[in-house]
Structure formats: C-alpha cells, structure tokens
Enzyme design. Structure first.
Site, PDB file in Angstrom:
ATOM      1  N   ASP A 291       0.846  -1.191   0.000  1.00 58.56           N
ATOM      2  CA  ASP A 291       0.000   0.000   0.000  1.00 58.56           C
ATOM      3  C   ASP A 291       0.884   1.244   0.000  1.00 58.56           C
ATOM      4  O   ASP A 291       1.882   1.293   0.736  1.00 58.56           O
ATOM      5  CB  ASP A 291      -0.915  -0.012   1.225  1.00 58.56           C
TER       6      ASP A 291
ATOM      7  N   ASN B 240     -12.889  -3.417   2.795  1.00 65.44           N
ATOM      8  CA  ASN B 240     -13.770  -2.259   2.901  1.00 65.44           C
ATOM      9  C   ASN B 240     -14.867  -2.358   1.836  1.00 65.44           C
ATOM     10  O   ASN B 240     -14.616  -2.838   0.734  1.00 65.44           O
ATOM     11  CB  ASN B 240     -12.982  -0.963   2.695  1.00 65.44           C
TER      12      ASN B 240
ATOM     13  N   SER C 181     -12.022   3.055  -1.088  1.00 64.64           N
ATOM     14  CA  SER C 181     -11.453   4.150  -1.866  1.00 64.64           C
ATOM     15  C   SER C 181     -11.319   3.815  -3.354  1.00 64.64           C
ATOM     16  O   SER C 181     -11.215   4.714  -4.179  1.00 64.64           O
ATOM     17  CB  SER C 181     -10.093   4.561  -1.299  1.00 64.64           C
ATOM     18  N   VAL C 182     -11.297   2.535  -3.683  1.00 60.76           N
ATOM     19  CA  VAL C 182     -11.210   2.106  -5.084  1.00 60.76           C
ATOM     20  C   VAL C 182     -12.326   1.089  -5.321  1.00 60.76           C
ATOM     21  O   VAL C 182     -12.412   0.104  -4.589  1.00 60.76           O
ATOM     22  CB  VAL C 182      -9.831   1.464  -5.384  1.00 60.76           C
TER      23      VAL C 182
ATOM     24  N   HIS D   3     -10.649  -5.575  -2.847  1.00 61.21           N
ATOM     25  CA  HIS D   3      -9.284  -5.968  -2.500  1.00 61.21           C
ATOM     26  C   HIS D   3      -9.223  -6.242  -1.002  1.00 61.21           C
ATOM     27  O   HIS D   3     -10.046  -5.757  -0.236  1.00 61.21           O
ATOM     28  CB  HIS D   3      -8.273  -4.902  -2.912  1.00 61.21           C
TER      29      HIS D   3
ATOM     30  N   HIS E 244      -6.976  -6.050   2.455  1.00 61.80           N
ATOM     31  CA  HIS E 244      -5.842  -5.430   3.145  1.00 61.80           C
ATOM     32  C   HIS E 244      -5.277  -6.448   4.126  1.00 61.80           C
ATOM     33  O   HIS E 244      -6.025  -7.052   4.893  1.00 61.80           O
ATOM     34  CB  HIS E 244      -6.296  -4.206   3.958  1.00 61.80           C
TER      35      HIS E 244
END
Length: 112
Positions: free
Chosen positions: A29, A85, A93-94, A98, A100
C-alpha cells in the site's frame, strides 16, 4: 474506465509487487496503516464485496489463501489483520474489491 488497480495490473502505473499469480496481484500500500500493509487484488474485478456473486466464491477464497501465504512469508506468527472495505461508510477508496493485510504492530479494537 479502468480502476487504479486495473492500471497497476496492466503495468500502466508502477507498484511494489510482492506476489503475482494468474488470479491476483499483491502490492504494498502506498499509504500504509501498519509497518506491513499489503493489498491483495483480484485480477478479475469485482466492484465490492456486496456485489460479489455466488460464482465468485473460489476467487474470494483464493484471496484469503494468498493472505495466509503472505503471513507465512513475512513470519507473522504473532498475528495480523485482514480487512475488506465496502462502500463509502466502509472507507472504500477504489471500486475494485481488494483485501488489506496489516501487520507488525498492535491492532486496536474496535477498529475504525
């Protein structure tokens, strides 16, 4: 329009790649929230977990198995956190699902 992650997968945007196979890519990240903060990104985009279909199960499972492999690679026997998320309130945010993987510091509870 391709997402940021699709551009990274296509090598249009540079990233520090830790792992790659035919199904996903693992990058560091660029705004880490822990000493180790990896993003495990499927190559076949799913916008968010809430939009995953029943047939996405193998792909989602693969992401978690790669998280396990990264935990082994970085010797995270003391623990780590896995986060997905979803949506604006989930701090997405995207719009490309994905995972983390955060580690190498004490995590707080509750998160967020």
């Amino acid at each position: 329009m391709p997402t940021l992650f699709e551009k990274i997968i296509a090598r249009e945007i540079p990233a520090k790649i830790e792992w790659e196979d035919e199904f996903c890519i693992v990058i560091h990240d660029i705004q880490p929230q822990a000493p180790l903060h990896l993003l495990i990104i499927p190559k076949e985009p799913i916008p968010r977990l809430a939009e995953a279909g029943d047939n996405d199960g193998p792909q989602l499972g693969h992401l978690l198995l790669i998280a396990r492999e990264m935990a082994k690679k970085f010797d995270l026997a003391n623990g780590f956190r896995v986060v997905i998320n979803n949506g604006p309130d989930g701090c997405e945010s995207v719009p490309h699902l994905h995972v983390h993987l955060l580690a190498q510091r004490q995590m707080q509870w509750p998160p967020g």
